[in-house]
Design an enzyme around this catalytic site. Structure first.
Site, PDB file in Angstrom:
ATOM      1  N   ASN A   1      36.242  15.870  36.378  1.00 41.97           N
ATOM      2  CA  ASN A   1      36.626  15.250  37.647  1.00 41.97           C
ATOM      3  C   ASN A   1      35.344  15.062  38.441  1.00 41.97           C
ATOM      4  OD1 ASN A   1      37.795  14.552  40.132  1.00 41.97           O
ATOM      5  ND2 ASN A   1      37.963  16.703  40.729  1.00 41.97           N
TER       6      ASN A   1
ATOM      7  N   GLU B   1      48.883   5.297  62.582  1.00 44.83           N
ATOM      8  CA  GLU B   1      49.459   6.089  61.498  1.00 44.83           C
ATOM      9  C   GLU B   1      50.662   5.367  60.887  1.00 44.83           C
ATOM     10  OE1 GLU B   1      48.395   8.278  59.708  1.00 44.83           O
ATOM     11  OE2 GLU B   1      50.103   9.270  58.800  1.00 44.83           O
TER      12      GLU B   1
ATOM     13  N   GLU C   1      50.180   1.914  52.657  1.00 43.33           N
ATOM     14  CA  GLU C   1      49.914   2.645  51.414  1.00 43.33           C
ATOM     15  C   GLU C   1      51.126   2.763  50.502  1.00 43.33           C
ATOM     16  OE1 GLU C   1      49.485   7.143  53.358  1.00 43.33           O
ATOM     17  OE2 GLU C   1      48.271   6.604  51.645  1.00 43.33           O
TER      18      GLU C   1
ATOM     19  N   LYS D   1      45.841  11.665  46.065  1.00 45.53           N
ATOM     20  CA  LYS D   1      46.023  12.532  47.224  1.00 45.53           C
ATOM     21  C   LYS D   1      44.687  13.028  47.791  1.00 45.53           C
ATOM     22  CE  LYS D   1      48.603  15.127  49.956  1.00 45.53           C
ATOM     23  NZ  LYS D   1      49.248  14.400  51.071  1.00 45.53           N
TER      24      LYS D   1
HETATM   25  O1  M6R Z   1      42.845  15.684  52.612  1.00 44.83           O
HETATM   26  P1  M6R Z   1      42.393  14.840  53.755  1.00 44.83           P
HETATM   27  O2  M6R Z   1      43.183  15.080  54.990  1.00 44.83           O
HETATM   28  O3  M6R Z   1      40.925  14.963  54.015  1.00 44.83           O
HETATM   29  O4  M6R Z   1      42.670  13.352  53.298  1.00 44.83           O
HETATM   30  C1  M6R Z   1      42.253  12.278  54.097  1.00 44.83           C
HETATM   31  C2  M6R Z   1      42.850  10.988  53.609  1.00 44.83           C
HETATM   32  O5  M6R Z   1      42.451  10.720  52.296  1.00 44.83           O
HETATM   33  C3  M6R Z   1      44.377  11.014  53.667  1.00 44.83           C
HETATM   34  O6  M6R Z   1      44.844  11.314  54.942  1.00 44.83           O
HETATM   35  C4  M6R Z   1      44.958   9.655  53.238  1.00 44.83           C
HETATM   36  O7  M6R Z   1      44.628   8.679  54.167  1.00 44.83           O
HETATM   37  C5  M6R Z   1      46.467   9.777  53.057  1.00 44.83           C
HETATM   38  N1  M6R Z   1      46.846   9.197  51.805  1.00 44.83           N
HETATM   39  C6  M6R Z   1      47.242   9.127  54.134  1.00 44.83           C
HETATM   40  O8  M6R Z   1      48.614   9.202  53.941  1.00 44.83           O
END
Ligand code: M6R
Length: 614
Positions: free
Chosen positions: A104, A487, A494, A609
């Site tokens: 990864n 938001e 998405e 994610k």
């Molecule tokens: O784990 P994190 O909060 O750092 O992630 C940040 C973004 O990648 C995350 O919030 C992304 O925008 C989500 N898929 C939104 O739903």
């Protein structure tokens, strides 16, 4: 981003590895594979495709589980180098199919390495950066080195980021792993030991984990785990803390919900309640830290939904505590804003996963420049917790769906508590006022339960179905309604793949109004408060141009009816805290539209994610 897993023990490895990969699919799901060793032979099965479809195991999952052997490694992929094909799926092997590797991260110098190895006769079969690793190990072993020594030498040649695991038929009882800037944990089991990109992957198997740090090499055997410094090969195992994770593994199941996203939306009352209660003292301490007045400026850095939580926090801190805040997208901060950081700067990073590469890089920049750093994260033991001066947690429980929901409202709950305490300490709120705000926050879980009552949810579900084919959406808000609009638009983009833009409503007339015509859906966030009248004027403005207006407004507000096609009702809450309630119907709107469009909202295309690469 990808997920990696390893197991060596008394049981058949492949089923354990595959179950763990299913739990890791949120990190990537365009292909998957497993390698095992059995009776002196390496078995590899891999392909493009998912491990589950609509909650059911796919044929690929069945094939992977059928591999024999008590030792193995596995991978779920989110393509960075090379298309999602069988050839590019991990594990990758050496020329003689004796070494298998999962990875990864991104190996930045893979082109040079590949050229060098090809010149030495190695045959490559994929377009990936990872494939250089098994060939490098093979090359070093051909010079007479042991698997371990060859692995260590190979790792030294790699530039970039990696969590790597490797097995070799010459030493069929050991998994070797290494980490640099990509997450990796070791799990200690009773009948064997584990490796994984994160804790939830192996939680049903063990809750005793050791996070691996950058620059470490791990040797995992059935009844022994050793962690070494990759440079000096000093054994650091005894210096590592074994963490006992309290999370209930049953929470990682869908529990009758059709998707994790819907389950997580419904877990928000609990996520907020837990964050408000469990974290309260810590948040008060952090408010004290901020109020000491030693900092010239506060930057909040984050990405995606966490960035929107940062914006929500900015409005609260500026409205209640009169405390100026800059919220900066982490990928911008790490290259531009960093120049402004010094010892008098406070950098607060928000990241649900604690593994987002851009956010981690921003924190590292801030640390190097002498700033004080704080993290707000949902994941105990995540990388960010080990890199900052102070940690605050949300207590939302593990979030699996790619679209963040419960971690967002939990982040807001944490930041609002901190803000009220900061405002109290700065003399901007009296004790009585501060207590009133806390009481209101304590009522938020109940408000969320009302938003999530089925009667209300069904109305939103109907809207999602009715407007599912509208290709261009606008989300508008003012003041704290603006982060809510952002938001809402992000969620829609998405998981429905429809285009959505968020604007501060006052900005419409500076350009975007040209795009409003008959039937364009506009979601208006119309909380009561200082900007309410202005917002009504903006709603009128878009309605006059033919927009289909869906307004989110508080119960009993009749003013919004006249110019709205639909009104989604939410309980009354102070304007400053409105994002924590007003966002929830917008999560539901995106969710139901996604389902109506035949998309799996838990696994949106091209997304993962945790974004652990730049
Ligand atoms: O784990 P994190 O909060 O750092 O992630 C940040 C973004 O990648 C995350 O919030 C992304 O925008 C989500 N898929 C939104 O739903």
């Amino acid at each position: 981003m990808c997920g990696i897993v390893g197991y060596v023990g008394e049981r058949d490895a492949a089923p354990i590895i595959v179950e763990s990969l299913v739990r890791l699919e949120y990190r990537g799901y365009d292909s998957a594979g497993v390698a095992t060793i059995h009776e002196g032979r390496l078995y590899v099965e891999k392909d493009a495709g998912k491990l589950t479809e609509g909650g059911e195991p796919t044929d690929l999952q069945r094939r992977l589980k059928s591999l024999p052997g008590k030792i193995g490694i596995g991978h779920t992929r989110w393509a960075t180098h090379g298309d999602p094909t069988r050839e590019n799926a991990h594990p990758h092997t050496d020329c003689r199919d004796r070494i298998a590797v999962v990875h990864n991260g991104i190996i930045e110098n893979f082109s040079e390495l590949r050229q060098e190895l090809e010149e030495r006769g190695h045959r490559f079969t994929s377009e990936t950066d990872t494939e250089v690793v098994p060939h490098l190990i093979e090359e070093f072993m051909s010079e007479g080195k042991s698997f371990f020594d060859a692995f260590v030498e190979a790792v030294k040649r790699l530039e970039g980021s990696y969590a790597i695991a490797a097995i070799c038929v010459d030493e069929p009882d050991v998994i070797l792993a290494a980490r640099k800037e990509s997450p990796l944990v070791v799990g200690l089991g009773e009948d064997g030991n584990f490796l994984a990109s994160d804790i939830p992957a192996i939680l049903p198997e063990t809750n005793e984990v050791i996070p691996v740090d950058d620059g470490e090499v791990v040797v995992v055997k059935r009844d022994e785990v050793k962690i070494l410094d990759a440079e000096t090969l000093r054994d650091v195992t005894d210096e590592k803390e074994v963490q006992v994770v309290e999370e209930d593994p049953h929470r990682l199941e869908r529990h009758g919900y059709p998707h994790f996203m819907l389950k997580e939306i419904h877990e928000q009352p609990e996520a907020v309640r837990n964050t408000l209660t469990i974290e309260r003292d810590r948040l008060v301490e952090m408010a004290e830290e901020l109020a000491r007045g030693e900092y010239r400026r506060l930057y909040i850095v984050a990405c995606g939904t966490s960035y929107h939580a940062g914006l929500g926090a900015k409005y609260a801190m500026e409205m209640l505590a009169r405390f100026p805040v800059d919220v900066v997208i982490a990928s911008e901060f790490r290259y531009v804003t960093r120049e402004l950081v010094d010892e008098e700067t406070l950098v607060l990073a928000i990241s649900q996963s604690g593994e987002t590469a851009d956010t981690l890089a921003a924190v590292r920049e801030a640390n190097e420049r002498g700033a004080t750093t704080i993290a707000l994260t949902n994941v105990v033991g995540s990388t960010i917790t080990r890199e900052v001066d102070h940690v605050m947690y949300t207590h939302a429980g593990f979030e699996k769906a790619v679209a963040a929901t419960k971690t967002y409202t939990a982040q807001l709950a944490a930041m609002y508590t901190l803000t009220v305490e900061l405002a109290r300490r700065l003399g901007e709120l009296t004790d009585k006022e501060a207590e009133e705000y806390h009481e209101e926050l304590d009522r938020v879980p109940e408000m969320l339960e009302r938003v999530l009552e089925w009667e209300r949810e069904r109305e939103v579900a109907v809207l999602g179905g009715r407007y599912k084919e509208r290709p261009n959406w606008f989300f508008i808000g003012r003041g704290p309604g603006y982060p809510t609009a952002m938001e809402g638009a992000l969620k829609l983009k998405e998981i429905t793949y429809q285009h959505a833009e968020a604007y501060p409503a006052g900005e419409l007339k500076h350009g975007p109004l040209a795009l409003i015509e008959e039937g364009v859906p506009v979601v208006a966030v119309a909380q009561r408060g200082g900007v309410y009248e202005k917002m009504l004027a903006n709603i009128e403005e878009v309605k006059a141009r033919g927009a289909t207006v869906i307004t989110v407004a508080e119960e009993g507000d009749e003013n919004v009816e006249e110019h709205s096609d639909h009104v989604i009702r939410v309980p009354r809450i102070s304007e400053v805290f409105s994002p924590i309630v007003y966002t929830v119907p917008l999560q539901l709107l995106a969710y139901y539209m996604s389902v109506a469009r035949g998309i799996d909202p838990d696994y949106p295309r091209n997304l993962a994610k945790s974004v652990t690469v730049e």
